[in-house]
Write an enzyme that holds these catalytic residues in place. Structure first.
Site, mmCIF file in Angstrom:
data_model
loop_
_atom_site.group_PDB
_atom_site.id
_atom_site.type_symbol
_atom_site.label_atom_id
_atom_site.label_comp_id
_atom_site.label_asym_id
_atom_site.label_seq_id
_atom_site.Cartn_x
_atom_site.Cartn_y
_atom_site.Cartn_z
ATOM 1 N N LYS A 1 24.095 -44.068 29.918
ATOM 2 C CA LYS A 1 25.695 -44.703 29.071
ATOM 3 C C LYS A 1 26.522 -45.716 29.471
ATOM 4 O O LYS A 1 26.391 -46.176 30.956
ATOM 5 C CB LYS A 1 26.425 -43.319 30.101
ATOM 6 N N VAL A 2 26.502 -46.139 28.977
ATOM 7 C CA VAL A 2 27.608 -47.429 28.325
ATOM 8 C C VAL A 2 28.665 -46.880 27.345
ATOM 9 O O VAL A 2 29.090 -46.841 26.748
ATOM 10 C CB VAL A 2 26.656 -48.724 27.883
#
Length: 304
Positions: free
Chosen positions: A204-205
């Site tokens: 997740k970014v």
């Protein structure tokens, strides 16, 4: 559970994992209305630790109740629900088997001054609660990033050994990074790559901007240009940086924003080959009917 060609292709990228871990990845990929498409939307509700209860839930008081979030994720047809230990403990039995769960195993808080996180959940907790995976945040660039990576290594090895998936929130923060740098294209790509190198199954970014921040990287991006003109092209570069797309990369919904801005972000993620979104405040701070309508639109975009 029947596996579509899209899900089989994704699972084949995880060559070292045991059947239990692949089963839990398949559970996440097959759940909800996006099941079988290779795309996913996950509801994360870990903001209470970092922002406090009122800042997280006062805009929609029903969200103070942990059961609300289980029900929102289930009714919307999402792929999973991620939360810290206490929130999952409040509803794990009531909603057992209705949606894959992810135990967020570390957390920060806004009363502290250091860019660090405390480990607040264990692999044993995740197994006890019937989770499909664990979640863990690292802050590349912080003074504590190496300790965080070492903590992640221990938890990830244990999780994989018992068949759980590992989801890594990779959020660049630290003395070398101002706010613009935290979402710069080169920094987001670097953060995603670090998470992949740490063994994450799902990364997740934040959605990357068109800024190239790191001085040492600017000459490389000038010599080997990357299209930064659209969010889709920037997302494509971040996915490329995650082992050439061999790892699932999902993007946060970002700061609370208007509906059209958020939907444009989802369109960019989808067009750029992102695997979906992990979106919290932008849905649970809205009234339930409005949140369900928004999630319906997000799922519709990602299905195309």
């Amino acid at each position: 559970m029947t596996l579509t060609p899209q899900v089989k292709a994704i699972l084949n990228q995880y060559e070292s994992d045991n059947p239990g871990t692949k089963m839990n990845l398949a559970r996440l990929l097959n759940a909800g209305r996006l099941g079988g498409t290779g795309k996913m939307v996950i509801l994360p509700v870990d903001q209470g630790f970092e922002h406090g209860p009122a800042r997280s839930f006062a805009a929609n008081p029903a969200a103070y109740d942990p059961h609300y979030h289980f029900e929102l994720a289930i009714e919307a047809g999402l792929n999973g629900y991620a939360a810290p230990l206490g929130m999952l403990e409040c509803g794990a039995a009531t909603y057992a088997g209705e949606i894959p769960l992810i135990l967020k195993c570390n957390s920060s808080n806004s009363l502290a001054t250091e860019k660090d996180q405390a480990v607040t959940g264990t692999v044993a907790d995740a197994l006890r609660l019937g989770c499909s995976g664990i979640g863990f945040t690292i802050y590349p660039g912080s003074e504590y990033c190496f300790e965080q990576m070492e903590e992640l290594r221990e938890l990830a090895a244990e999780a994989k050994s018992v068949g759980l998936a590992v989801i890594v929130w990779s959020y660049p923060r630290g003395p070398m990074l101002d706010k613009k740098a935290e979402t710069a294209l080169d920094i987001c790509a670097y953060a995603a790559h670090m998470a992949a190198l740490c063994g994450a199954h799902i990364i997740k970014v934040k959605p990357p901007t068109d800024v190239v921040s790191l001085d040492a990287a600017k000459s490389t991006y000038e010599k080997h240009p990357v299209d930064v003109s659209t969010l889709a092209s920037r997302v494509r570069h971040v996915v490329q940086s995650s082992f050439g797309g061999r790892r699932i990369v999902i993007f946060s919904g970002g700061e609370h924003t208007g509906t059209e801005n958020l939907l444009n972000t989802i369109r960019g993620i989808n067009e750029g080959g992102g695997f979906g979104s992990i979106i919290g405040r932008n849905v649970f701070q809205r009234p339930k009917a409005e949140a369900l309508g928004l999630l319906d639109q997000i799922i519709g975009i990602l299905k195309n």
